[in-house]
Design a protein around this motif. Structure first.
Motif, mmCIF file in Angstrom:
data_model
loop_
_atom_site.group_PDB
_atom_site.id
_atom_site.type_symbol
_atom_site.label_atom_id
_atom_site.label_comp_id
_atom_site.label_asym_id
_atom_site.label_seq_id
_atom_site.Cartn_x
_atom_site.Cartn_y
_atom_site.Cartn_z
ATOM 1 N N PRO A 157 0.826 -1.213 0.000
ATOM 2 C CA PRO A 157 0.000 0.000 0.000
ATOM 3 C C PRO A 157 0.855 1.257 0.000
ATOM 4 N N PHE A 158 0.355 2.273 -0.664
ATOM 5 C CA PHE A 158 1.023 3.573 -0.734
ATOM 6 C C PHE A 158 0.343 4.470 0.289
ATOM 7 N N ARG A 159 1.082 4.877 1.319
ATOM 8 C CA ARG A 159 0.496 5.684 2.387
ATOM 9 C C ARG A 159 0.578 7.166 2.023
ATOM 10 N N VAL A 160 -0.550 7.854 2.107
ATOM 11 C CA VAL A 160 -0.589 9.280 1.819
ATOM 12 C C VAL A 160 -1.325 9.999 2.938
ATOM 13 N N VAL A 161 -1.141 11.299 2.985
ATOM 14 C CA VAL A 161 -1.848 12.127 3.954
ATOM 15 C C VAL A 161 -3.263 12.380 3.454
ATOM 16 N N ARG A 162 -4.220 12.138 4.319
ATOM 17 C CA ARG A 162 -5.607 12.378 3.952
ATOM 18 C C ARG A 162 -5.899 13.874 4.019
#
Length: 408
Positions: free
Chosen positions: A357-362
């Motif tokens: 998974p690619f973690r990004v800031v919501r």
């Protein structure tokens, strides 16, 4: 989950982060964002090989995922008349046209207000720029490091006067992300206005104006008094007249920040949490005025107290303290911060390659206390065929446009 922009289509002709970040936020809110990219090159940021000196994996590019999640990518060459006519067909089925291209390029490619409104008189036309769409420098391009950080006065204000140089931004797409949220808010307001009145507005946001809004309190003070605040050299201790506001080293040389602008009600509780029980009842610190008069001594004792225990101890021990404080932590530490995670500040996206998974800031806005859904950014021109077929083009039309290089 409430998707407040469901049913709204955004036609985005933009590159880099500033304006695409607005499209990313609107996609999070449920809008159908159609990102137009060049059939061969795509968004210029797809070709970046490093960010701040850190190598970038082309298939897992933060500068693509952060501002472009949730969009559909359609490859059209807007330098061709056929590509422009195709764009107008999309504009006819869109609510908002969103761009950051400079005025001369907009005119050259016939994507300026006149041509887009000719295709759809009811479309909201949103522009993001470096310095604004009026004035002698409206044709001047810029990035967050130039328009947001340097020219705005932020770099000057954040640099202590004792330093010979000026502090660099050190934060990729910092002003871009802030400005993108401003554009998204402006578009939301324009959509509400159109619903109420039927009038389609133009929306303008610049990096320069975003920076000035972020610094508005300091600038307003300067215009009123002729004096603006500048940063000071790092160190430890409380403010000159308020020992309960400042940065303090722990025993392992980490930092705890205290911030109690009105310290009076917190004196006793703070001393108890810091183990300074011998100061309770001391007339030098018995009330606000006494604390101010003896700020230097109070600051010295507070620094001694913090230096007696490590960072981890204070993070836990101060949770019950009434006054305001915060651990000075890194950006990566925030990704494991219980409070940040409890408020859904990070989201895992499923990447196109099916890997980790690619973690990004919501996005920072929630509706009804629910986090907004986010999905991965599109690959370049990923949706060209499916979208144009849905728009009403026939397959033989697509084949002809492909052969001419008009679409991907």
């Amino acid at each position: 989950m409430v998707q407040i922009m469901k049913g709204i289509r955004i036609l985005e002709v933009a590159q880099f982060t500033f304006v695409p970040a607005a499209g990313g936020i609107l996609a999070d809110w449920g809008a159908d964002v159609i990102k137009i990219e060049h059939p061969l090159r795509g968004d210029t940021q797809r070709g970046f090989i490093n960010m701040g000196g850190v190598p970038v994996d082309a298939d897992r590019n933060p500068l693509i995922e952060h501002p472009n999640r949730g969009k559909r990518s359609v490859g059209i060459d807007l330098s061709t008349s056929e590509g422009q006519e195709l764009l107008y067909r999309i504009a006819q089925a869109s609510d908002v046209f969103l761009t950051n291209y400079l005025p001369a390029v907009r005119q050259k490619n016939r994507i300026d207000l006149e041509h887009i409104r000719a295709a759809n008189p009811h479309i909201i036309y949103a522009r993001g720029s470096a310095y604004g769409d009026k004035g002698p420098e409206r044709e001047l391009g810029g990035y967050d490091q130039t328009a947001f950080w340097s020219r705005s006065g932020i770099a000057y204000a954040i640099t202590p006067p004792e330093l010979e140089g000026v502090l660099g931004q050190g934060m990729p797409a910092f002003g871009d992300s802030i400005g993108g949220m401003n554009i998204a808010g402006g578009i939301a307001a324009a959509l509400l206005h159109r619903e109420r009145t039927g009038e389609a507005l133009e929306v303008d946001v610049s990096l320069l104006s975003s920076a000035w809004w972020a610094c508005g309190a300091n600038i307003t003070q300067g215009m009123e008094t002729g004096v603006v605040m500048r940063n000071t050299m790092p160190g430890q201790g409380g403010a000159a007249k308020n020992p309960l506001s400042g940065n303090f080293f722990t025993s392992d040389r980490r930092v705890i920040a205290l911030c109690m602008p009105s310290p009076g009600p917190f004196i006793e509780d703070t001393f108890r949490h810091l183990g300074l029980t011998d100061l309770l009842g001391d007339p030098r610190f018995a009330n606000l005025h006494a604390l101010i008069e003896n700020a230097a001594e109070a600051s010295r004792r507070i620094a001694q107290a913090f230096a007696a225990q490590p960072f981890a101890y204070w993070r836990e021990h101060l949770k019950t303290m009434r006054g305001q404080w915060a651990p000075v932590q890194s950006l990566l530490e925030l990704t494991e911060d219980d409070q940040a995670l409890a408020n859904d500040m990070v989201v895992d996206l499923e990447p196109a390659d099916g890997g980790q998974p690619f973690r990004v800031v919501r996005g920072p806005v929630q509706f009804n206390r629910e986090p907004q859904t986010a999905v991965r950014a599109p690959q370049a021109n990923e949706h060209t065929e499916t979208f144009l077929l849905d728009l009403g083009l026939e397959w033989d039309e697509l084949e002809g446009l492909k052969e001419k290089g008009v679409i991907a």
